[in-house]
Design a protein around this motif. Sequence first.
Motif, PDB file in Angstrom:
ATOM      1  N   UNK A 210      -8.507 -12.367   9.374  1.00 20.45           N
ATOM      2  CA  UNK A 210      -7.474 -12.939   8.504  1.00 20.45           C
ATOM      3  C   UNK A 210      -6.164 -12.174   8.652  1.00 20.45           C
ATOM      4  N   UNK A 211      -6.266 -10.867   8.866  1.00 21.89           N
ATOM      5  CA  UNK A 211      -5.073 -10.032   9.080  1.00 21.89           C
ATOM      6  C   UNK A 211      -4.478 -10.298  10.461  1.00 21.89           C
ATOM      7  N   UNK A 212      -5.345 -10.437  11.449  1.00 21.88           N
ATOM      8  CA  UNK A 212      -4.913 -10.633  12.840  1.00 21.88           C
ATOM      9  C   UNK A 212      -3.977 -11.825  12.978  1.00 21.88           C
ATOM     10  N   UNK A 213      -4.290 -12.898  12.277  1.00 20.33           N
ATOM     11  CA  UNK A 213      -3.468 -14.106  12.341  1.00 20.33           C
ATOM     12  C   UNK A 213      -2.016 -13.808  11.995  1.00 20.33           C
ATOM     13  N   UNK A 214      -1.818 -12.967  10.981  1.00 22.21           N
ATOM     14  CA  UNK A 214      -0.459 -12.690  10.506  1.00 22.21           C
ATOM     15  C   UNK A 214       0.259 -11.640  11.350  1.00 22.21           C
ATOM     16  N   UNK A 215      -0.470 -10.629  11.801  1.00 25.07           N
ATOM     17  CA  UNK A 215       0.234  -9.605  12.582  1.00 25.07           C
ATOM     18  C   UNK A 215       0.580 -10.116  13.975  1.00 25.07           C
ATOM     19  N   UNK A 216      -0.210 -11.059  14.496  1.00 26.09           N
ATOM     20  CA  UNK A 216       0.137 -11.650  15.789  1.00 26.09           C
ATOM     21  C   UNK A 216       1.375 -12.529  15.654  1.00 26.09           C
ATOM     22  N   UNK A 217       1.520 -13.167  14.511  1.00 26.90           N
ATOM     23  CA  UNK A 217       2.662 -14.056  14.282  1.00 26.90           C
ATOM     24  C   UNK A 217       3.923 -13.282  13.909  1.00 26.90           C
ATOM     25  N   UNK A 218       3.781 -12.316  12.974  1.00 27.78           N
ATOM     26  CA  UNK A 218       4.952 -11.618  12.431  1.00 27.78           C
ATOM     27  C   UNK A 218       5.317 -10.353  13.206  1.00 27.78           C
ATOM     28  N   UNK A 219       4.342  -9.809  13.956  1.00 27.78           N
ATOM     29  CA  UNK A 219       4.559  -8.599  14.762  1.00 27.78           C
ATOM     30  C   UNK A 219       5.237  -7.465  13.979  1.00 27.78           C
ATOM     31  N   UNK A 220       4.623  -7.020  12.874  1.00 28.95           N
ATOM     32  CA  UNK A 220       5.225  -5.946  12.070  1.00 28.95           C
ATOM     33  C   UNK A 220       5.208  -4.607  12.802  1.00 28.95           C
ATOM     34  N   UNK A 221       6.174  -3.766  12.476  1.00 30.99           N
ATOM     35  CA  UNK A 221       6.197  -2.410  13.016  1.00 30.99           C
ATOM     36  C   UNK A 221       5.088  -1.574  12.387  1.00 30.99           C
ATOM     37  N   UNK A 222       4.770  -1.901  11.134  1.00 26.91           N
ATOM     38  CA  UNK A 222       3.769  -1.120  10.407  1.00 26.91           C
ATOM     39  C   UNK A 222       2.959  -2.047   9.502  1.00 26.91           C
ATOM     40  N   UNK A 223       1.662  -1.757   9.405  1.00 27.81           N
ATOM     41  CA  UNK A 223       0.769  -2.505   8.517  1.00 27.81           C
ATOM     42  C   UNK A 223       0.293  -1.568   7.416  1.00 27.81           C
ATOM     43  N   UNK A 224       0.620  -1.898   6.183  1.00 31.88           N
ATOM     44  CA  UNK A 224       0.227  -1.074   5.043  1.00 31.88           C
ATOM     45  C   UNK A 224      -0.958  -1.700   4.319  1.00 31.88           C
ATOM     46  N   UNK A 225      -2.030  -0.925   4.171  1.00 33.47           N
ATOM     47  CA  UNK A 225      -3.190  -1.345   3.389  1.00 33.47           C
ATOM     48  C   UNK A 225      -2.979  -0.832   1.964  1.00 33.47           C
ATOM     49  N   UNK A 226      -2.662  -1.712   1.036  1.00 34.38           N
ATOM     50  CA  UNK A 226      -2.410  -1.307  -0.346  1.00 34.38           C
ATOM     51  C   UNK A 226      -3.597  -1.683  -1.227  1.00 34.38           C
ATOM     52  N   UNK A 227      -4.243  -0.666  -1.790  1.00 32.58           N
ATOM     53  CA  UNK A 227      -5.399  -0.872  -2.667  1.00 32.58           C
ATOM     54  C   UNK A 227      -4.991  -0.649  -4.121  1.00 32.58           C
ATOM     55  N   UNK A 228      -5.706  -1.275  -5.027  1.00 32.97           N
ATOM     56  CA  UNK A 228      -5.398  -1.039  -6.438  1.00 32.97           C
ATOM     57  C   UNK A 228      -5.694   0.416  -6.772  1.00 32.97           C
ATOM     58  N   UNK A 229      -4.796   1.045  -7.503  1.00 30.75           N
ATOM     59  CA  UNK A 229      -4.997   2.445  -7.860  1.00 30.75           C
ATOM     60  C   UNK A 229      -5.989   2.622  -9.000  1.00 30.75           C
ATOM     61  N   UNK A 230      -6.537   3.818  -9.101  1.00 31.88           N
ATOM     62  CA  UNK A 230      -7.360   4.228 -10.240  1.00 31.88           C
ATOM     63  C   UNK A 230      -7.004   5.679 -10.549  1.00 31.88           C
ATOM     64  N   UNK A 231      -7.227   6.113 -11.791  1.00 27.87           N
ATOM     65  CA  UNK A 231      -6.986   7.532 -12.106  1.00 27.87           C
ATOM     66  C   UNK A 231      -7.890   8.422 -11.262  1.00 27.87           C
ATOM     67  N   UNK A 232      -7.393   9.570 -10.872  1.00 28.74           N
ATOM     68  CA  UNK A 232      -8.200  10.502 -10.075  1.00 28.74           C
ATOM     69  C   UNK A 232      -9.486  10.886 -10.792  1.00 28.74           C
TER      70      UNK A 232
END
Length: 337
Positions: free
Chosen positions: A170-192
């Motif tokens: 699912x990610x591959x489809x977008x990075x092949x199309x948009x060709x980003x310089x960087x891909x950020x994986x953003x996860x929901x935060x939780x308290x340490x």
Amino acid sequence: MKGALLVNLGSPNSTSVKDVKNYLDEFLMDKRVIDTPYLVRAFVVKGIILNTRPKKSAEAYKKIWWPEGSPLIVLSERLHKKVAEKSDIPVELAMRYGNPSIKSGIEKLVNQGVTEIFLIPLYPQFAMATTETIEVLAAKLVKKHFPNVQLTNLPAFYNKEDYISVLSNSIKTFIEKEKPEHLLFSYHGVPERHIKKSDVTKSHCKIDGSCCNTPSPAHEFCYRHQCYETTKQVASFLNLKEGTYSTSFQSRLGRDPWLQPYTDKTIEGFAKDGVKNLAVVTPAFVSDCLETLEEIGMEAKDDFIENGGEKFTTIPCLNDNDDWADTLTNWIKNWSK
């Protein structure tokens, strides 16, 4: 007879301040979300947050609300429909907060003659405030209202090969199309402190940059380890080069230390450092929701552009993708054999 119950986070019934307030009350008063003593939690939530946040949150929900309703609910219903049609056993849908409730989902299955339920929290990574709270509430409801029902929980699937394949494609489809310089994986935060509370060894998790890479039984319930492992496996699947991807955590609340690096500061930093084309994916969620559509797709995008970025791509969650529905269906079929 066997059946399955898909459980997602939930959503307010509408964008009215009243409905948002009721939803936030149920959500934030969960002791596995804000894990302080009841009186402290009640003071913070009912005395402070619920007097200030519902109006702001309602405005945020209005920005992303669909004609059919909450995107998270609508997308979950679409996914449920596909899985139910493909499955050989009854499958129902529930939300941890709001409607349809977990109790109603269990009732629907029981009314169809189900006595064994495969509980499927729709969270790839284990966390106190997600997977655990679903499992605990479901067990409590079964004990009180459905004593003849047996529950089996789907473990966190952050590293299951078929999930990684579906997510990566699912990610591959977008990075092949948009060709980003960087891909950020953003996860929901939780308290340490949630990470340390979930450490079954009571000694492994130090959040020091090394413990997540050191094998330990603690990893079975370590949200931080599982997030980084998801990133690692997707990067391997897609043959991403070192330095072209990274991991961050979004949506912090309060002043206690949460998992870092923070997504908002990371995105701002990329823009200021000259990154012009950034893509962000949110693998802690399987359905697009307020945190993906508004926090990332609107707020983070605006921050990136305002600080010098030019192109910002929010990669959608798996939502009701056919291959994701097929994966869930296969898990259900394998369990019900």
